[in-house]
Design an enzyme around this catalytic site. Structure first.
Site, short mmCIF file in Angstrom:
data_model
loop_
_atom_site.label_atom_id
_atom_site.label_comp_id
_atom_site.label_asym_id
_atom_site.label_seq_id
_atom_site.Cartn_x
_atom_site.Cartn_y
_atom_site.Cartn_z
N LYS A 117 0.84 -1.22 0.00
CA LYS A 117 0.00 0.00 0.00
C LYS A 117 0.86 1.25 0.00
O LYS A 117 0.47 2.27 -0.57
CB LYS A 117 -0.96 0.00 1.19
CG LYS A 117 -1.96 -1.15 1.15
CD LYS A 117 -3.40 -0.73 1.01
CE LYS A 117 -4.19 -1.86 0.40
NZ LYS A 117 -5.55 -1.99 0.67
N LYS A 199 -3.94 -10.88 -7.22
CA LYS A 199 -5.20 -11.04 -6.48
C LYS A 199 -6.31 -10.15 -7.07
O LYS A 199 -6.03 -9.03 -7.49
CB LYS A 199 -4.90 -10.67 -5.01
CG LYS A 199 -6.07 -10.37 -4.13
CD LYS A 199 -5.63 -9.88 -2.77
CE LYS A 199 -6.12 -8.45 -2.57
NZ LYS A 199 -6.61 -8.11 -1.26
N LYS A 202 -10.37 -4.77 -5.17
CA LYS A 202 -11.35 -3.69 -5.30
C LYS A 202 -10.79 -2.52 -6.07
O LYS A 202 -11.50 -1.79 -6.73
CB LYS A 202 -11.60 -3.10 -3.90
CG LYS A 202 -12.50 -3.85 -3.05
CD LYS A 202 -12.42 -3.17 -1.68
CE LYS A 202 -13.25 -3.93 -0.70
NZ LYS A 202 -12.88 -3.61 0.66
P1 ATP Z 1 -7.90 -4.18 -1.72
O1 ATP Z 1 -8.31 -5.14 -2.77
O2 ATP Z 1 -8.17 -2.76 -2.09
O3 ATP Z 1 -6.53 -4.41 -1.20
P2 ATP Z 1 -9.32 -5.80 0.12
O4 ATP Z 1 -10.53 -6.20 -0.63
O5 ATP Z 1 -8.22 -6.77 0.26
O6 ATP Z 1 -8.85 -4.41 -0.47
P3 ATP Z 1 -10.81 -5.75 2.61
O7 ATP Z 1 -12.11 -5.17 2.25
O8 ATP Z 1 -10.39 -5.30 3.93
O9 ATP Z 1 -9.66 -5.36 1.62
O10 ATP Z 1 -10.89 -7.32 2.55
C1 ATP Z 1 -11.93 -7.99 3.18
C2 ATP Z 1 -11.74 -9.48 3.16
O11 ATP Z 1 -11.75 -9.99 1.83
C3 ATP Z 1 -10.44 -9.98 3.79
O12 ATP Z 1 -10.70 -11.09 4.61
C4 ATP Z 1 -9.59 -10.37 2.61
O13 ATP Z 1 -8.67 -11.38 2.94
C5 ATP Z 1 -10.64 -10.87 1.65
N1 ATP Z 1 -10.21 -10.79 0.25
C6 ATP Z 1 -9.87 -9.65 -0.42
N2 ATP Z 1 -9.54 -9.93 -1.71
C7 ATP Z 1 -9.66 -11.28 -1.85
C8 ATP Z 1 -9.46 -12.20 -2.95
N3 ATP Z 1 -9.07 -11.77 -4.13
N4 ATP Z 1 -9.68 -13.50 -2.73
C9 ATP Z 1 -10.08 -13.95 -1.53
N5 ATP Z 1 -10.29 -13.16 -0.46
C10 ATP Z 1 -10.09 -11.84 -0.60
#
Ligand code: ATP
Ligand code: LTN
Length: 336
Positions: A117, A199, A202
């Site tokens: 980040k 990955k 968002k």
């Molecule tokens: P960013 O993608 O912007 O880094 P994020 O989606 O990882 O944000 P959070 O909203 O805090 O951030 O994530 C919420 C949950 O979703 C966490 O438990 C994270 O591990 C899970 N998660 C996020 N992306 C994935 C993915 N691609 N596959 C599986 N689990 C995910």
């Protein structure tokens, strides 16, 4: 333990739009784990964590409410689960300060999320971004949590949470329950549809890389049709075919079939058929969520009631732990 049940805590940031990765890695497991009634669940919208990246105030407020409604629309029962906003329970920030004093700069600087980040937001590497995992540890430890369902990317944050708790308990006795991560077997790391070695996120600039939970059915089908695969047209679960592997993971998570069963189902069929089937399977999950979101959006009083009731409930349990911690470390007791 709380009322004879194990405690489950988890949260999601109110930043950006929720993705299929968030659903499969986190939300789906929160719902599944709660179905057998053996957990007392706290499902938090971690709006304070969202502040580590600059937010538009009106947008943040709107997203936080949408996310809270989405928890319910996706199937979390707001009576059984305590669904609430982190910022409505001041204990999160208070415990976070105390735990900051039990966390080392060295261990925080090893966090891969901080490194990623800060590379991405080089113009705003604030102290909150650095101490983000301490607030996350406070979230979890505040409720004497036994289990934390998260996606694979959060494993390191769970490890530091356990280290902080063990360090604290080592000095003051058994104050905190040591939490265990729960990382699902399928869907723990859903990958980008355009760059399957990254990955699904968002914040991806390419909207075709990410399925958002609120994408309409046609958009979902179109994004899956455009998903990057390879050229040999064989549906096989292997690291050599990251695009197809990811699609099999998604299909498995929705249909509860194993990778082997999916391979057999599509034996002899081409990528076109398979991509369409994955899109339709995903839509069968998303469409009912959209319908429920639509209903919830018309019932402001219902959501307001949940917000009020659950923040009182969360405050009650959080305060219990906080008072215990304050007493142990020697802060003056309150005079009534
Ligand atoms: P960013 O993608 O912007 O880094 P994020 O989606 O990882 O944000 P959070 O909203 O805090 O951030 O994530 C919420 C949950 O979703 C966490 O438990 C994270 O591990 C899970 N998660 C996020 N992306 C994935 C993915 N691609 N596959 C599986 N689990 C995910
Ligand atoms: N850092 C997490 C979100 C989060 C969380 C938590 C998850 C904040 N506090 C407590 C589980 C438990 C993320 O997914 N990015």
């Amino acid at each position: 333990m709380l009322d004879g049940k194990k405690v489950l805590f988890s949260g999601m940031q109110a930043t950006g739009n929720i993705t299929l990765g968030n659903y499969m890695g986190a939300l789906k497991n929160w719902i599944d784990l709660n179905n057998d009634d053996s957990y007392q669940c706290f499902n938090c919208v971690v709006d304070l964590h969202s502040l580590t990246v600059r937010q538009d105030p009106a947008e943040l407020r709107k997203r936080a409410r949408t996310l809270l409604s989405l928890y319910i629309a996706a199937g979390l029962d707001p009576v059984k689960n305590c669904i609430y906003y982190q910022s409505h329970v001041s204990g999160h920030a208070e415990l976070s300060w105390i735990l900051n004093c039990f966390t080392y700069m060295g261990e925080l600087s090893r966090m891969t999320q901080f490194k990623d980040k800060s590379a991405k937001h080089a113009d705003n590497i604030n102290a909150g971004l650095f101490t983000y995992p301490v607030l996350m540890a406070a979230d979890i430890l505040l409720f004497q949590t036994d289990v934390v369902p998260v996606g694979a990317d959060q494993k390191q944050h769970l490890e530091i949470t356990r280290d902080i708790a063990e360090r604290f308990n080592g000095v003051y006795g058994d104050v905190f329950t040591i939490p265990e991560p729960y990382i699902g077997k399928v869907g723990a790391k859903i990958m980008s549809l355009q760059e399957p070695d990254k990955k699904m996120s968002k914040s991806d600039e390419n909207v075709n890389a990410t399925i958002y939970l609120m994408d309409d059915p046609d958009t979902v089908i179109r994004k899956f049709k455009r998903a990057v695969t390879d050229s040999d047209n064989e549906i096989r679960y292997t690291d050599e075919k990251p695009g197809i592997k990811n699609l099999i993971d998604i299909y498995s998570a929705v249909t509860n079939k194993t990778a082997g069963e999916v391979e057999r189902e599509f034996d002899g069929k081409g990528y076109g058929d398979f991509k369409l089937a994955v899109g339709e399977a995903v839509n069968s999950v998303l469409v009912p969520i959209h319908q429920r979101m639509d209903e919830l959006s018309k019932d402001k009083a219902y959501i307001d009631g949940i917000i009020k009731e659950n923040s009182d409930k969360a405050n009650y349990f959080a305060t219990k732990t906080l008072r215990k911690v304050q007493k142990k470390i020697g802060l003056p007791e309150r005079v009534r």
